[in-house]
Design a protein around this motif. Structure first.
Motif, PDB file in Angstrom:
ATOM      1  N   ALA A 271      48.533  35.194  46.552  1.00  0.00           N
ATOM      2  CA  ALA A 271      48.312  34.617  47.879  1.00  0.00           C
ATOM      3  C   ALA A 271      48.050  35.694  48.927  1.00  0.00           C
ATOM      4  CB  ALA A 271      49.500  33.748  48.286  1.00  0.00           C
ATOM      5  N   GLU A 272      48.841  36.740  48.902  1.00  0.00           N
ATOM      6  CA  GLU A 272      48.669  37.810  49.880  1.00  0.00           C
ATOM      7  C   GLU A 272      47.346  38.550  49.664  1.00  0.00           C
ATOM      8  OE1 GLU A 272      48.854  40.437  52.891  1.00  0.00           O
ATOM      9  OE2 GLU A 272      49.952  38.559  52.606  1.00  0.00           O
ATOM     10  N   VAL A 273      46.967  38.733  48.396  1.00  0.00           N
ATOM     11  CA  VAL A 273      45.707  39.417  48.101  1.00  0.00           C
ATOM     12  C   VAL A 273      44.525  38.547  48.520  1.00  0.00           C
ATOM     13  CG1 VAL A 273      44.261  40.325  46.236  1.00  0.00           C
ATOM     14  CG2 VAL A 273      46.709  40.782  46.250  1.00  0.00           C
ATOM     15  N   ILE A 274      44.609  37.253  48.292  1.00  0.00           N
ATOM     16  CA  ILE A 274      43.552  36.342  48.725  1.00  0.00           C
ATOM     17  C   ILE A 274      43.382  36.411  50.237  1.00  0.00           C
ATOM     18  CG2 ILE A 274      42.950  33.897  48.959  1.00  0.00           C
ATOM     19  CD1 ILE A 274      44.214  33.461  46.193  1.00  0.00           C
ATOM     20  N   ARG A 275      44.481  36.403  50.963  1.00  0.00           N
ATOM     21  CA  ARG A 275      44.426  36.478  52.421  1.00  0.00           C
ATOM     22  C   ARG A 275      43.850  37.821  52.882  1.00  0.00           C
ATOM     23  NH1 ARG A 275      46.793  38.540  56.722  1.00  0.00           N
ATOM     24  NH2 ARG A 275      48.021  39.909  55.384  1.00  0.00           N
ATOM     25  N   ALA A 276      44.360  38.908  52.325  1.00  0.00           N
ATOM     26  CA  ALA A 276      43.954  40.241  52.766  1.00  0.00           C
ATOM     27  C   ALA A 276      42.482  40.517  52.475  1.00  0.00           C
ATOM     28  CB  ALA A 276      44.834  41.299  52.100  1.00  0.00           C
TER      29      ALA A 276
END
Length: 371
Positions: A51-56
């Motif tokens: 999730a964090e990688v998708i956002r970043a």
């Protein structure tokens, strides 16, 4: 899909009618596109944290002025994917991913892959129209027919359909989607508080699509997408695949080895599209590139060498692991790159030397697309 004026004015190519915008995007693969990419120091390697990688990455891509982010899909998993395509083994569903990205971005296009063979027309029309409206008109759909036979059992079927049946289904799905997206004609939603009239039934249209694979009545209970029809992407080289591009696609994804080949293929594609009575300029072409990035060429080679050194081959400790490909043997690799068994020990150095001798910045084994 929308794109910012800033992006449209930064990268251009000269065409017959003056400067043209070059479409540049990114294919998202959470743990890397290279089989050993997840093992690179500092690389994202745990899908629990996707999730964090998708956002970043969405924010980074938008900040860089890219036109779109592309999210692929695969409808099955198994031990073999660990060694072949680790990014496919455990992944976020594409429409969910682009919906999430729509909430953290404001401009960049969002392309989600959907498998026509296993999709329900009404459900897909609802979700895609909803995401397009919530994102401000930024959704695109990559239509695939599926190459993974294990997907059949995951969707209650005895066997994966053959090529012809899959493409019949894909063409039907697209036709059904477009009818459903057009359910709400101009003026269908009145919402007049004074008169108490919410809608005009004469402008609310049924689909009444009677296909063999995707029959659907309609109308859709979501307003028309902001883009009218969500843009459709398709990739493939078979005759049926090309027919789908000619008749229904808005973007063609072509895997090509070089600029010269890309020019020839694009010209051919445009002639074929024109022969179908469509404006050939209405279909844009994209080609994938898998770059290895470094501050210098030497640094990029070092990254390449590290990635190659971390791809498990036989003989080795993975030989007995379930799913390990029996064809990934050093002797076979040696034949591919022109090295004898005795030369395999220094193969990496020799491969680098041979590539530089012919003035190419990349090894044939690196899996790069056209520049």
């Amino acid at each position: 899909m929308t794109s910012s004026p800033a992006a449209q004015n930064t990268v251009h190519a000269e065409g017959l009618h003056g400067p043209r915008h070059i479409i540049i995007g990114a294919m998202f693969r959470a743990v890397g596109a290279y089989p050993s990419g997840w093992r690179y120091p500092g690389a994202h390697h745990d899908p629990h944290e996707d999730a964090e990688v998708i956002r970043a990455t969405a924010l980074e891509a938008e900040s860089a002025g890219l036109d779109y982010i592309f999210f692929g899909d695969w409808l099955a998993t198994g031990p073999d994917l660990e060694f072949r395509d680790p990014y496919l083994a455990a992944r976020i569903e594409p429409l969910s991913a682009v919906g999430f990205r729509a909430g953290v971005t404001s401009r960049i296009g969002l392309i989600a892959t959907v498998n026509a063979t296993y999709s329900d027309a009404y459900t897909l029309a609802r979700i895609s129209a909803s995401i397009d409206r919530l994102s401000g008109g930024r959704l695109g759909l990559n239509i695939v027919t599926g190459a993974e036979p294990r997907a059949a059992a995951n969707h209650g079927r005895d066997a994966h359909w053959g090529n012809e049946q899959r493409y019949d289904s894909a063409e039907e799905l697209i036709d059904a989607l477009r009818l459903l997206w057009d359910s709400w004609g101009d003026g269908a939603l009145v919402a007049d508080q004074e008169s108490g009239t919410f809608l005009n039934p004469d402008k609310l249209h049924r689909a009444d699509f009677h296909g063999e694979h995707h029959p659907v009545a309609g109308p859709l209970n979501v307003l028309r997408p902001i883009q009218g029809h969500v843009p459709l992407v398709h990739a493939g080289t078979s005759s049926r695949s090309r027919q789908l591009v000619h008749s229904r696609a808005d973007l063609a994804l072509l895997g090509l080895p070089g600029v010269a080949e890309a020019a020839v293929e694009t010209a051919t594609l445009r002639r074929e599209i024109a022969a179908q009575g469509r404006d050939p300029r209405a279909v844009k072409t994209l080609t994938p590139v898998l770059p290895i990035i470094g501050a210098t060429l030497e640094e990029a080679w070092d990254v390449h060498d590290f990635l190659v050194s971390r791809v498990p081959v036989s003989p080795g400790p993975h030989d007995e692991r379930e799913g390990f490909p029996g064809t990934r043997r050093l002797c076979r690799l040696g034949r591919c790159v022109g090295l004898s068994r005795n030369g395999l020990r220094s193969g990496r150095r020799r491969l680098r030397f041979r590539c530089r001798a012919i003035q190419t910045p990349r090894p044939a084994s690196a899996g790069l697309g056209c520049p």
